[in-house]
Motif scaffolding. Structure first.
Motif, PDB file in Angstrom:
ATOM      1  N   LYS A   1       0.899  -1.151  -0.045  1.00  0.00           N
ATOM      2  CA  LYS A   1       0.053   0.169   0.143  1.00  0.00           C
ATOM      3  C   LYS A   1       0.816   1.222  -0.124  1.00  0.00           C
ATOM      4  N   PRO A   2       0.386   2.231  -0.546  1.00  0.00           N
ATOM      5  CA  PRO A   2       1.372   3.433  -0.547  1.00  0.00           C
ATOM      6  C   PRO A   2       1.335   4.142   0.724  1.00  0.00           C
ATOM      7  N   GLU A   3       2.696   4.671   0.630  1.00  0.00           N
ATOM      8  CA  GLU A   3       2.909   5.773   2.149  1.00  0.00           C
ATOM      9  C   GLU A   3       1.541   6.545   2.432  1.00  0.00           C
ATOM     10  N   GLY A   4       1.332   6.659   3.541  1.00  0.00           N
ATOM     11  CA  GLY A   4      -0.018   7.307   4.095  1.00  0.00           C
ATOM     12  C   GLY A   4      -1.161   6.651   4.126  1.00  0.00           C
ATOM     13  N   PHE A   5      -1.149   5.158   3.369  1.00  0.00           N
ATOM     14  CA  PHE A   5      -2.348   4.476   3.556  1.00  0.00           C
ATOM     15  C   PHE A   5      -2.634   4.041   5.179  1.00  0.00           C
ATOM     16  N   TYR A   6      -1.629   3.532   5.820  1.00  0.00           N
ATOM     17  CA  TYR A   6      -1.714   3.570   7.414  1.00  0.00           C
ATOM     18  C   TYR A   6      -1.234   4.615   7.941  1.00  0.00           C
ATOM     19  N   SER A   7      -1.653   4.650   9.342  1.00  0.00           N
ATOM     20  CA  SER A   7      -1.335   5.877  10.205  1.00  0.00           C
ATOM     21  C   SER A   7      -0.070   5.348  10.966  1.00  0.00           C
ATOM     22  N   GLN A   8       0.822   6.258  11.288  1.00  0.00           N
ATOM     23  CA  GLN A   8       1.912   5.833  11.872  1.00  0.00           C
ATOM     24  C   GLN A   8       1.702   5.096  13.350  1.00  0.00           C
ATOM     25  N   GLN A   9       0.644   5.395  13.995  1.00  0.00           N
ATOM     26  CA  GLN A   9       0.370   4.542  15.056  1.00  0.00           C
ATOM     27  C   GLN A   9      -0.081   3.132  14.955  1.00  0.00           C
ATOM     28  N   TYR A  10      -0.824   2.872  13.703  1.00  0.00           N
ATOM     29  CA  TYR A  10      -1.075   1.702  13.428  1.00  0.00           C
ATOM     30  C   TYR A  10       0.124   0.906  12.972  1.00  0.00           C
ATOM     31  N   LEU A  11       1.005   1.363  12.259  1.00  0.00           N
ATOM     32  CA  LEU A  11       2.207   0.732  11.839  1.00  0.00           C
ATOM     33  C   LEU A  11       3.163   0.611  13.163  1.00  0.00           C
TER      34      LEU A  11
ATOM     35  N   TYR B   1      15.587 -15.815  10.065  1.00  0.00           N
ATOM     36  CA  TYR B   1      15.660 -15.086  11.364  1.00  0.00           C
ATOM     37  C   TYR B   1      16.966 -14.849  11.568  1.00  0.00           C
ATOM     38  N   GLU B   2      17.629 -14.106  10.806  1.00  0.00           N
ATOM     39  CA  GLU B   2      19.380 -13.903  10.922  1.00  0.00           C
ATOM     40  C   GLU B   2      19.649 -12.921  12.058  1.00  0.00           C
ATOM     41  N   ASN B   3      19.118 -11.757  12.177  1.00  0.00           N
ATOM     42  CA  ASN B   3      19.199 -10.758  13.102  1.00  0.00           C
ATOM     43  C   ASN B   3      18.088 -10.407  14.240  1.00  0.00           C
ATOM     44  N   ILE B   4      18.498 -10.112  15.155  1.00  0.00           N
ATOM     45  CA  ILE B   4      17.581  -9.426  16.281  1.00  0.00           C
ATOM     46  C   ILE B   4      17.450  -8.042  15.743  1.00  0.00           C
ATOM     47  N   ILE B   5      16.188  -7.478  15.831  1.00  0.00           N
ATOM     48  CA  ILE B   5      15.623  -6.128  15.563  1.00  0.00           C
ATOM     49  C   ILE B   5      15.567  -5.200  16.692  1.00  0.00           C
ATOM     50  N   ASP B   6      16.159  -4.222  16.771  1.00  0.00           N
ATOM     51  CA  ASP B   6      16.555  -3.578  18.220  1.00  0.00           C
ATOM     52  C   ASP B   6      15.348  -2.199  17.710  1.00  0.00           C
ATOM     53  N   TYR B   7      14.011  -2.628  18.200  1.00  0.00           N
ATOM     54  CA  TYR B   7      13.119  -1.612  17.940  1.00  0.00           C
ATOM     55  C   TYR B   7      12.553  -1.353  19.165  1.00  0.00           C
ATOM     56  N   GLN B   8      12.755  -0.126  19.809  1.00  0.00           N
ATOM     57  CA  GLN B   8      12.213   0.067  20.964  1.00  0.00           C
ATOM     58  C   GLN B   8      10.838   0.916  21.086  1.00  0.00           C
ATOM     59  N   PRO B   9       9.998   0.300  21.612  1.00  0.00           N
ATOM     60  CA  PRO B   9       8.535   0.949  21.489  1.00  0.00           C
ATOM     61  C   PRO B   9       8.435   2.375  22.097  1.00  0.00           C
ATOM     62  N   THR B  10       9.296   2.739  22.969  1.00  0.00           N
ATOM     63  CA  THR B  10       9.262   4.171  23.276  1.00  0.00           C
ATOM     64  C   THR B  10      10.038   5.253  22.436  1.00  0.00           C
ATOM     65  N   VAL B  11      10.418   4.728  21.361  1.00  0.00           N
ATOM     66  CA  VAL B  11      11.243   5.706  20.214  1.00  0.00           C
ATOM     67  C   VAL B  11      10.441   5.933  19.211  1.00  0.00           C
ATOM     68  N   ASP B  12      10.263   7.132  18.896  1.00  0.00           N
ATOM     69  CA  ASP B  12       9.707   7.836  17.621  1.00  0.00           C
ATOM     70  C   ASP B  12      10.668   7.711  16.389  1.00  0.00           C
ATOM     71  N   TYR B  13      10.442   6.399  15.542  1.00  0.00           N
ATOM     72  CA  TYR B  13      11.411   6.323  14.361  1.00  0.00           C
ATOM     73  C   TYR B  13      10.815   7.139  13.096  1.00  0.00           C
ATOM     74  N   GLY B  14       9.791   7.692  13.268  1.00  0.00           N
ATOM     75  CA  GLY B  14       9.357   8.250  12.128  1.00  0.00           C
ATOM     76  C   GLY B  14       8.286   7.627  11.238  1.00  0.00           C
ATOM     77  N   TYR B  15       7.738   8.136  10.259  1.00  0.00           N
ATOM     78  CA  TYR B  15       6.767   7.475   9.709  1.00  0.00           C
ATOM     79  C   TYR B  15       7.549   6.293   8.481  1.00  0.00           C
ATOM     80  N   GLU B  16       8.620   6.774   8.045  1.00  0.00           N
ATOM     81  CA  GLU B  16       9.103   6.297   6.678  1.00  0.00           C
ATOM     82  C   GLU B  16       9.860   4.754   7.262  1.00  0.00           C
TER      83      GLU B  16
END
Length: 144
Positions: free
Chosen positions: A63-73, A99-114
């Motif tokens: 789906k194109p960028e903007g289809f989903y909200s950032q909160q949903y993503l 599953y080669e690598n662990i993904i360091d994704y912190q729920p408290t960090v705002d990574y931005g939409y992209e």
């Protein structure tokens, strides 16, 4: 008669080899797929995805960028990262080449939409390509 038979066999064999040698199997050059970089420079956060087909998925199926909200993503990514990381930590139970690598994704960090958009779409792509389910009730169609 034997000579004519030998000539015909030789001719048939020659035509066979000529036909095999002259037909191009694939003359179009194989294009290397560029990796997709998921980055947020201000956070110094970067993931490079080198998975054949993801570029095409991102440009033609996602789906194109903007289809989903950032909160949903973010919500989907948080859930899928947990599952992904659990599988990456148990390579004896799950395919370590996926599953080669662990993904360091912190729920408290705002990574931005992209970043969230590309990560979300990679998870969709991986679920379709590898016929897996990361959970969360999101249905995916398989890539043939």
């Amino acid at each position: 008669m034997k000579t004519l038979k030998q000539i015909l066999v030789l001719f048939a064999v020659s035509v066979f080899f000529w036909a095999c040698g002259s037909s191009p199997i694939n003359k179009t050059p194989v294009q290397k797929e560029e990796p997709v970089v998921i980055a947020n420079d201000s956070l110094e956060y970067e993931i490079t995805i080198i998975d054949i087909g993801f570029n095409n998925f991102l440009n033609s199926i996602a789906k194109p960028e903007g289809f989903y909200s950032q909160q949903y993503l973010e919500a989907r990514n948080r859930a899928w990262v947990v599952t992904w990381n659990q599988r990456a930590r148990t390579p004896n139970q799950f395919n370590a080449s996926i599953y080669e690598n662990i993904i360091d994704y912190q729920p408290t960090v705002d990574y931005g939409y992209e970043v969230n958009y590309k990560l979300f779409n990679y998870f969709l792509f991986a679920q379709r390509k590898y016929k897996m389910n990361l959970g969360g009730g999101f249905r995916t169609n398989r890539i043939n």
